[in-house]
Design a protein around this motif. Structure first.
Motif, PDB file in Angstrom:
ATOM      1  N   GLY A  95      -4.723   7.797  -1.750  1.00 49.90           N
ATOM      2  CA  GLY A  95      -3.877   7.180  -0.737  1.00 49.90           C
ATOM      3  C   GLY A  95      -2.528   6.775  -1.288  1.00 49.90           C
ATOM      4  N   LEU A  96      -2.511   6.229  -2.502  1.00 54.25           N
ATOM      5  CA  LEU A  96      -1.242   5.849  -3.126  1.00 54.25           C
ATOM      6  C   LEU A  96      -0.378   7.069  -3.432  1.00 54.25           C
ATOM      7  CD1 LEU A  96      -2.374   3.017  -5.575  1.00 54.25           C
ATOM      8  CD2 LEU A  96      -1.133   2.771  -3.418  1.00 54.25           C
ATOM      9  N   LEU A  97      -1.010   8.213  -3.640  1.00 51.01           N
ATOM     10  CA  LEU A  97      -0.245   9.448  -3.857  1.00 51.01           C
ATOM     11  C   LEU A  97       0.219  10.067  -2.541  1.00 51.01           C
ATOM     12  CD1 LEU A  97      -2.045  11.393  -6.737  1.00 51.01           C
ATOM     13  CD2 LEU A  97       0.158  10.229  -6.815  1.00 51.01           C
ATOM     14  N   GLY A  98      -0.197   9.494  -1.434  1.00 49.65           N
ATOM     15  CA  GLY A  98       0.249   9.983  -0.141  1.00 49.65           C
ATOM     16  C   GLY A  98      -0.653  11.003   0.502  1.00 49.65           C
ATOM     17  N   VAL A  99      -1.879  11.144   0.007  1.00 48.42           N
ATOM     18  CA  VAL A  99      -2.816  12.094   0.602  1.00 48.42           C
ATOM     19  C   VAL A  99      -3.415  11.462   1.850  1.00 48.42           C
ATOM     20  CG1 VAL A  99      -4.915  13.458   0.271  1.00 48.42           C
ATOM     21  CG2 VAL A  99      -3.326  13.110  -1.643  1.00 48.42           C
ATOM     22  N   ASP A 100      -3.190  12.095   2.988  1.00 49.03           N
ATOM     23  CA  ASP A 100      -3.679  11.587   4.271  1.00 49.03           C
ATOM     24  C   ASP A 100      -4.563  12.660   4.882  1.00 49.03           C
ATOM     25  OD1 ASP A 100      -4.134  10.273   6.622  1.00 49.03           O
ATOM     26  OD2 ASP A 100      -2.136  10.618   7.456  1.00 49.03           O
ATOM     27  N   ALA A 101      -5.861  12.554   4.633  1.00 47.89           N
ATOM     28  CA  ALA A 101      -6.816  13.536   5.137  1.00 47.89           C
ATOM     29  C   ALA A 101      -8.144  12.850   5.367  1.00 47.89           C
ATOM     30  CB  ALA A 101      -6.981  14.687   4.135  1.00 47.89           C
ATOM     31  N   PRO A 102      -8.930  13.307   6.348  1.00 50.88           N
ATOM     32  CA  PRO A 102     -10.217  12.667   6.631  1.00 50.88           C
ATOM     33  C   PRO A 102     -11.150  12.610   5.426  1.00 50.88           C
ATOM     34  CG  PRO A 102      -9.613  14.142   8.423  1.00 50.88           C
ATOM     35  CD  PRO A 102      -8.613  14.367   7.330  1.00 50.88           C
ATOM     36  N   VAL A 103     -11.033  13.586   4.524  1.00 53.09           N
ATOM     37  CA  VAL A 103     -11.927  13.627   3.370  1.00 53.09           C
ATOM     38  C   VAL A 103     -11.742  12.417   2.458  1.00 53.09           C
ATOM     39  CG1 VAL A 103     -10.385  14.975   1.878  1.00 53.09           C
ATOM     40  CG2 VAL A 103     -12.862  15.136   1.571  1.00 53.09           C
ATOM     41  N   VAL A 104     -10.561  11.814   2.476  1.00 51.66           N
ATOM     42  CA  VAL A 104     -10.315  10.658   1.610  1.00 51.66           C
ATOM     43  C   VAL A 104     -11.226   9.502   1.998  1.00 51.66           C
ATOM     44  CG1 VAL A 104      -8.606   8.968   0.859  1.00 51.66           C
ATOM     45  CG2 VAL A 104      -7.950  11.364   1.129  1.00 51.66           C
ATOM     46  N   ALA A 105     -11.360   9.247   3.285  1.00 52.77           N
ATOM     47  CA  ALA A 105     -12.254   8.179   3.742  1.00 52.77           C
ATOM     48  C   ALA A 105     -13.702   8.516   3.426  1.00 52.77           C
ATOM     49  CB  ALA A 105     -12.076   7.956   5.239  1.00 52.77           C
ATOM     50  N   ARG A 106     -14.051   9.770   3.548  1.00 52.73           N
ATOM     51  CA  ARG A 106     -15.422  10.201   3.236  1.00 52.73           C
ATOM     52  C   ARG A 106     -15.745   9.960   1.762  1.00 52.73           C
ATOM     53  NH1 ARG A 106     -17.544  16.485   3.606  1.00 52.73           N
ATOM     54  NH2 ARG A 106     -19.774  16.068   3.317  1.00 52.73           N
ATOM     55  N   ILE A 107     -14.807  10.298   0.897  1.00 54.61           N
ATOM     56  CA  ILE A 107     -15.005  10.096  -0.537  1.00 54.61           C
ATOM     57  C   ILE A 107     -15.078   8.604  -0.865  1.00 54.61           C
ATOM     58  CG2 ILE A 107     -13.813  10.287  -2.769  1.00 54.61           C
ATOM     59  CD1 ILE A 107     -12.868  13.070  -1.844  1.00 54.61           C
ATOM     60  N   GLY A 108     -14.275   7.808  -0.177  1.00 53.36           N
ATOM     61  CA  GLY A 108     -14.171   6.391  -0.504  1.00 53.36           C
ATOM     62  C   GLY A 108     -15.313   5.531  -0.013  1.00 53.36           C
ATOM     63  N   ARG A 109     -16.109   6.061   0.874  1.00 58.96           N
ATOM     64  CA  ARG A 109     -17.186   5.251   1.463  1.00 58.96           C
ATOM     65  C   ARG A 109     -18.323   5.079   0.454  1.00 58.96           C
ATOM     66  NH1 ARG A 109     -19.683   3.028   5.597  1.00 58.96           N
ATOM     67  NH2 ARG A 109     -21.815   3.645   6.154  1.00 58.96           N
ATOM     68  N   SER A 110     -18.636   3.826   0.109  1.00 56.47           N
ATOM     69  CA  SER A 110     -19.697   3.516  -0.857  1.00 56.47           C
ATOM     70  C   SER A 110     -20.458   2.281  -0.393  1.00 56.47           C
ATOM     71  CB  SER A 110     -19.100   3.288  -2.256  1.00 56.47           C
ATOM     72  OG  SER A 110     -20.104   3.111  -3.217  1.00 56.47           O
ATOM     73  N   PRO A 111     -21.341   2.450   0.608  1.00 54.31           N
ATOM     74  CA  PRO A 111     -22.032   1.291   1.189  1.00 54.31           C
ATOM     75  C   PRO A 111     -23.128   0.751   0.282  1.00 54.31           C
ATOM     76  CG  PRO A 111     -22.828   3.317   2.185  1.00 54.31           C
ATOM     77  CD  PRO A 111     -21.695   3.709   1.280  1.00 54.31           C
ATOM     78  N   LEU A 112     -23.416  -0.541   0.436  1.00 52.15           N
ATOM     79  CA  LEU A 112     -24.546  -1.190  -0.213  1.00 52.15           C
ATOM     80  C   LEU A 112     -25.593  -1.482   0.852  1.00 52.15           C
ATOM     81  CD1 LEU A 112     -22.742  -3.780  -2.522  1.00 52.15           C
ATOM     82  CD2 LEU A 112     -23.645  -1.537  -3.169  1.00 52.15           C
ATOM     83  N   LEU A 113     -26.849  -1.270   0.524  1.00 52.09           N
ATOM     84  CA  LEU A 113     -27.929  -1.462   1.476  1.00 52.09           C
ATOM     85  C   LEU A 113     -28.754  -2.692   1.136  1.00 52.09           C
ATOM     86  CD1 LEU A 113     -29.213   2.208   1.883  1.00 52.09           C
ATOM     87  CD2 LEU A 113     -27.465   1.005   3.220  1.00 52.09           C
ATOM     88  N   GLY A 114     -29.241  -3.339   2.174  1.00 50.26           N
ATOM     89  CA  GLY A 114     -30.233  -4.393   2.049  1.00 50.26           C
ATOM     90  C   GLY A 114     -31.404  -3.974   2.905  1.00 50.26           C
ATOM     91  N   GLY A 115     -32.492  -3.473   2.281  1.00 49.18           N
ATOM     92  CA  GLY A 115     -33.517  -2.797   3.056  1.00 49.18           C
ATOM     93  C   GLY A 115     -32.934  -1.508   3.583  1.00 49.18           C
ATOM     94  N   ALA A 116     -33.031  -1.301   4.880  1.00 53.26           N
ATOM     95  CA  ALA A 116     -32.452  -0.094   5.475  1.00 53.26           C
ATOM     96  C   ALA A 116     -31.094  -0.358   6.117  1.00 53.26           C
ATOM     97  CB  ALA A 116     -33.411   0.477   6.519  1.00 53.26           C
ATOM     98  N   ALA A 117     -30.619  -1.577   6.039  1.00 55.17           N
ATOM     99  CA  ALA A 117     -29.365  -1.943   6.697  1.00 55.17           C
ATOM    100  C   ALA A 117     -28.210  -1.950   5.708  1.00 55.17           C
ATOM    101  CB  ALA A 117     -29.498  -3.311   7.348  1.00 55.17           C
ATOM    102  N   GLU A 118     -27.038  -1.616   6.202  1.00 54.73           N
ATOM    103  CA  GLU A 118     -25.827  -1.680   5.381  1.00 54.73           C
ATOM    104  C   GLU A 118     -25.336  -3.125   5.362  1.00 54.73           C
ATOM    105  OE1 GLU A 118     -21.322   0.119   5.544  1.00 54.73           O
ATOM    106  OE2 GLU A 118     -22.990   1.409   6.186  1.00 54.73           O
ATOM    107  N   VAL A 119     -25.236  -3.702   4.145  1.00 57.24           N
ATOM    108  CA  VAL A 119     -24.881  -5.119   4.032  1.00 57.24           C
ATOM    109  C   VAL A 119     -23.636  -5.361   3.183  1.00 57.24           C
ATOM    110  CG1 VAL A 119     -27.267  -5.864   4.370  1.00 57.24           C
ATOM    111  CG2 VAL A 119     -26.412  -5.429   2.043  1.00 57.24           C
ATOM    112  N   GLY A 120     -22.999  -4.313   2.738  1.00 52.85           N
ATOM    113  CA  GLY A 120     -21.810  -4.492   1.903  1.00 52.85           C
ATOM    114  C   GLY A 120     -21.262  -3.172   1.459  1.00 52.85           C
ATOM    115  N   GLU A 121     -20.366  -3.225   0.475  1.00 49.55           N
ATOM    116  CA  GLU A 121     -19.714  -2.015   0.006  1.00 49.55           C
ATOM    117  C   GLU A 121     -19.118  -2.222  -1.391  1.00 49.55           C
ATOM    118  OE1 GLU A 121     -16.180  -1.021   2.186  1.00 49.55           O
ATOM    119  OE2 GLU A 121     -15.548  -3.112   2.349  1.00 49.55           O
ATOM    120  N   ILE A 122     -18.842  -1.114  -2.026  1.00 49.52           N
ATOM    121  CA  ILE A 122     -17.998  -1.119  -3.224  1.00 49.52           C
ATOM    122  C   ILE A 122     -16.628  -0.687  -2.771  1.00 49.52           C
ATOM    123  CG2 ILE A 122     -17.672  -0.147  -5.532  1.00 49.52           C
ATOM    124  CD1 ILE A 122     -20.718   0.433  -5.505  1.00 49.52           C
TER     125      ILE A 122
END
Length: 324
Positions: A293-320
């Motif tokens: 993003g800082l390099l100016g790359v604006d593409a849907p794949v960037v959000a896909r790569i950046g998604r790193s959820p944390l789970l509590g049981g089967a639920a999403e409760v946080g992120e990195i």
């Protein structure tokens, strides 16, 4: 220590690049160093100490593949991409490694990779369910090793010692790494696959990737970059961020390395490299996405790569998430 001895200087801790947030509470941090290069090669942004030597691990593979070409082995297409790969161990990867070996009168027994399971968890489950066991050919670096063995056969070099740092091929690889990085190799180590490993700074690593995408067409460096970008599924696998990025952002060269190293170059020469200090690969995606993003790359794949959820049981409760 006597009363006249000065206390040893304590190096400052690297900056935090990502934080671990669970249930609204920050429970951990991942520190490291990072550098972004502008299209002209100048440093645009830096965190930590990107000049300090690191082991790029598998991010060195494009340079290793270029050295193999310089040594005279004719590789192209999927074969050349696999020579620069940390493949997932999917069936199409293993089939091509076996073919590359057979084409040069070699077999999986000639590989000196440690026996391993497929790198990709889905592929590993299928591999084990089929009754298979750890094999040398399944290790993610087997494509690189197959190419190293093949060039030894081509040049009449000893195949039994192809991983010796004094072997002609490894000496040539060291030269290519230093040339591409624009700095001398700081020290020599041994990678997880057993191959010699050359340490350079993150700025040098970013410069190396930049030099590959901007190299003259037909040069060894450009041929490696073009093969990796044309066949990214052979560089990584069908479920890997390097594949996604090279597939969805035209002209991008991307290669991760163990211990949370990442290098990327865009088609116009913008580039980045970073290392997470504790080696936590779970922080790679969020840090990579923020850097892109800082390099100016604006593409849907960037959000896909950046998604790193944390789970509590089967639920999403946080992120990195990145912190810069």
């Amino acid at each position: 220590m006597t009363s006249t001895d000065a206390p040893a200087a304590i190096a400052p801790a690297p900056p935090v690049l990502a934080e671990v947030v669970r249930s609204g509470f920050t429970e951990g941090h991942h520190r490291g160093s990072l550098v972004l290069l502008a299209a002209d090669g100048s440093v645009e942004y830096a965190l930590g100490d990107p000049a300090a030597p690191v082991f790029p691990r598998s991010s060195n593979k494009p340079m290793q593949a270029a050295a193999i070409l310089r040594a005279g082995l004719e590789l192209s297409g999927e074969r050349l991409a696999l020579a620069a790969a940390s493949h997932s161990g999917e069936p199409f990867h293993l089939e091509l490694v076996a073919t590359m070996l057979a084409e040069h009168g070699l077999s999986a027994d000639d590989l000196q990779t440690p026996p391993d399971l497929p790198l990709d968890p889905v592929a590993a489950e299928a591999y084990l369910a089929a009754g298979n066991v750890r094999e040398r050919i399944t290790m993610n670096c087997s494509g690189k090793h197959a190419a190293m063995l093949a060039v030894c056969v081509r040049n009449g070099w000893d195949t039994a010692s192809y991983l010796d740092p004094a072997h002609p091929l490894q000496l040539l690889i060291g030269q290519v790494v230093a040339e591409a990085a624009g700095e001398p190799v700081a020290l020599l180590g041994t990678d997880g696959c057993g191959a010699p490993l050359m340490a350079i700074g993150l700025t040098g690593l970013a410069r190396a990737f930049r030099s590959f995408v901007l190299a003259e067409p037909g040069s060894a460096e450009r041929r490696v970059a073009d093969a990796m970008r044309a066949h990214p599924e052979y560089v990584a696998g069908t479920r890997r961020p390097d594949t996604w990025l090279m597939s969805e952002v035209p002209g991008t060269l991307s290669k991760m390395g163990a211990e949370a190293v990442q290098a990327v170059a865009l088609a116009d020469g913008r580039a980045l490299a970073f290392k997470i200090d504790d080696g936590a690969t779970r922080a790679l995606g969020p840090v990579l996405a923020r850097a892109l993003g800082l390099l100016g790359v604006d593409a849907p794949v960037v959000a896909r790569i950046g998604r790193s959820p944390l789970l509590g049981g089967a639920a999403e409760v946080g992120e990195i998430r990145a912190t810069f």
